[in-house]
Design a protein around this motif. Structure first.
Motif, PDB file in Angstrom:
ATOM      1  N   LYS A  62       0.842  -1.200   0.000  1.00 28.99           N
ATOM      2  CA  LYS A  62       0.000   0.000   0.000  1.00 28.99           C
ATOM      3  C   LYS A  62       0.878   1.252   0.000  1.00 28.99           C
ATOM      4  O   LYS A  62       1.944   1.272   0.622  1.00 28.99           O
ATOM      5  N   PRO A  64       2.111   5.122   0.979  1.00 25.26           N
ATOM      6  CA  PRO A  64       2.088   5.857   2.249  1.00 25.26           C
ATOM      7  C   PRO A  64       0.757   6.573   2.453  1.00 25.26           C
ATOM      8  O   PRO A  64       0.114   6.992   1.494  1.00 25.26           O
ATOM      9  N   ASP A  65       0.351   6.688   3.705  1.00 19.74           N
ATOM     10  CA  ASP A  65      -0.874   7.428   4.018  1.00 19.74           C
ATOM     11  C   ASP A  65      -0.608   8.343   5.208  1.00 19.74           C
ATOM     12  O   ASP A  65       0.533   8.467   5.669  1.00 19.74           O
ATOM     13  N   ARG A  66      -1.663   8.951   5.715  1.00 20.02           N
ATOM     14  CA  ARG A  66      -1.499   9.929   6.788  1.00 20.02           C
ATOM     15  C   ARG A  66      -0.915   9.302   8.052  1.00 20.02           C
ATOM     16  O   ARG A  66      -0.082   9.904   8.737  1.00 20.02           O
ATOM     17  N   GLU A  67      -1.351   8.084   8.370  1.00 17.62           N
ATOM     18  CA  GLU A  67      -0.880   7.410   9.574  1.00 17.62           C
ATOM     19  C   GLU A  67       0.470   6.721   9.369  1.00 17.62           C
ATOM     20  O   GLU A  67       1.176   6.433  10.329  1.00 17.62           O
ATOM     21  N   HIS A  68       0.800   6.414   8.117  1.00 20.78           N
ATOM     22  CA  HIS A  68       2.056   5.723   7.806  1.00 20.78           C
ATOM     23  C   HIS A  68       2.767   6.475   6.674  1.00 20.78           C
ATOM     24  O   HIS A  68       2.803   6.011   5.537  1.00 20.78           O
ATOM     25  N   PRO A  69       3.314   7.646   6.983  1.00 23.33           N
ATOM     26  CA  PRO A  69       3.926   8.471   5.928  1.00 23.33           C
ATOM     27  C   PRO A  69       5.137   7.832   5.261  1.00 23.33           C
ATOM     28  O   PRO A  69       5.511   8.231   4.164  1.00 23.33           O
ATOM     29  N   HIS A  72       4.245   1.074   4.365  1.00 23.81           N
ATOM     30  CA  HIS A  72       3.887  -0.068   5.198  1.00 23.81           C
ATOM     31  C   HIS A  72       4.892  -1.208   5.076  1.00 23.81           C
ATOM     32  O   HIS A  72       4.586  -2.359   5.396  1.00 23.81           O
TER      33      HIS A  72
END
Length: 304
Positions: A62, A64-69, A72
């Motif tokens: 996945k 990067p997102d807000r919780e995992h900049p 993963h």
């Protein structure tokens, strides 16, 4: 030809392990062989490893997102560490059951059926294990490589059990069955130790291998005529991704566009020698280095 996606191969290993596990368990219970039952337990952990690998490669891929900049990627390392612990649990259980069998030896029923089951399971796991290994190496997937190790280890263990069953059936030396079980346990625990180091250390942000770092240093040094020096070089691994960052000191008269182009070319070459690098280069003008770091020496690449 492009390799199949890791998730599809992980799904294939789930199906194959499910079949092999049920086959070994049924034959082990019917024959009464602790070695066969131990192999069934071993395969059940292979099945769990395949399930973990399946979900880990889906999650780690996945963006990067807000919780995992930072992405993963480390989920794969967590999965590999869990798989390692499962192998140790299996090894301890097999040794316990084998010791019990040494003191209470019993004849094995229908050993040739058990031999056939072991050889069939070994063949299936060898074919699937090689596919998983190929994808794990191509995608630098820790979870897939761990899963491949489970499968290929099971191949050797299954062949060993098959040989021991043949010997037991010919000699009635029933104590050999639990002794082989203990041998299997020690073997897979040793493999688990090697796998554990590979899976766990990246969770501590350990650097890339010396060979990988040296290749990166060589690429940066190839552009030494265009910069002054570089320093504060760092590297780490997260799942299948490599992270590299360093400070690049450029002549004070170099404009932003030229400096940016230099960084792009360095990054492009680094991406040719690593699997999935994330590269961060901090541009530092020469006058700034002299102002804030008058005694700082470069780690590598200072022009003579």
């Amino acid at each position: 030809m492009s390799s199949p996606r890791p998730a599809k191969i992980a799904a294939l290993s789930i199906l194959s392990n499910s079949f092999v596990f049920l086959m070994k368990l049924i034959v082990g219970v019917i024959s009464g062989s602790v070695a066969v039952i131990s192999e069934a337990i071993h395969t059940s952990l292979d099945l769990m490893a395949s399930i973990i690998a399946f979900f880990s490669v889906r999650i780690s891929s996945k963006p990067p997102d807000r919780e995992h900049p930072y992405g993963h990627g480390k989920f794969e390392n967590v999965a590999g560490t869990i798989e390692t612990l499962l192998i140790f649990v299996a090894g301890i259980w097999i040794i316990y059951e084998s010791v019990q069998k040494i003191f209470e030896p019993a004849p094995i029923k229908m050993p040739m059926i058990a031999v056939a089951a072991m050889l069939l399971g070994a063949t299936i796991n060898f074919v699937v294990g090689r596919k998983v290994q190929h994808v794990g190496e191509e995608y630098r997937s820790v979870a897939m490589s761990s899963n491949a190790l489970h499968l290929l280890t099971d191949v050797y263990a299954s062949i060993g059990v098959a040989v021991s069953l043949v010997i037991v059936s010919l000699t009635n030396f029933y104590i050999l069955d639990p002794l082989i079980g203990i041998g299997i346990a020690l073997y897979i625990m040793k493999e688990a130790y090697d796998l554990g180091k590979k899976s766990f250390l990246p969770l501590l942000d350990t650097r890339l291998s010396k060979e990988e770092e040296e290749r990166v240093h060589q690429i940066i040094s190839a552009y030494k005529d265009e910069y002054i020096e570089y320093h504060d070089f760092r590297s780490r691994r997260s799942g299948s991704e490599e992270y590299i960052d360093f400070h690049l000191v450029v002549p004070s008269h170099m404009n932003v566009e030229t400096a940016h182009d230099l960084c792009d070319r360095i990054e492009k070459d680094i991406k040719k020698v690593l699997h999935s690098p994330k590269i961060f280069i901090h541009i530092e003008p020469e006058h700034e280095r002299l102002l804030y770091h008058p005694s700082k020496k470069s780690e590598r690449g200072k022009k003579e």
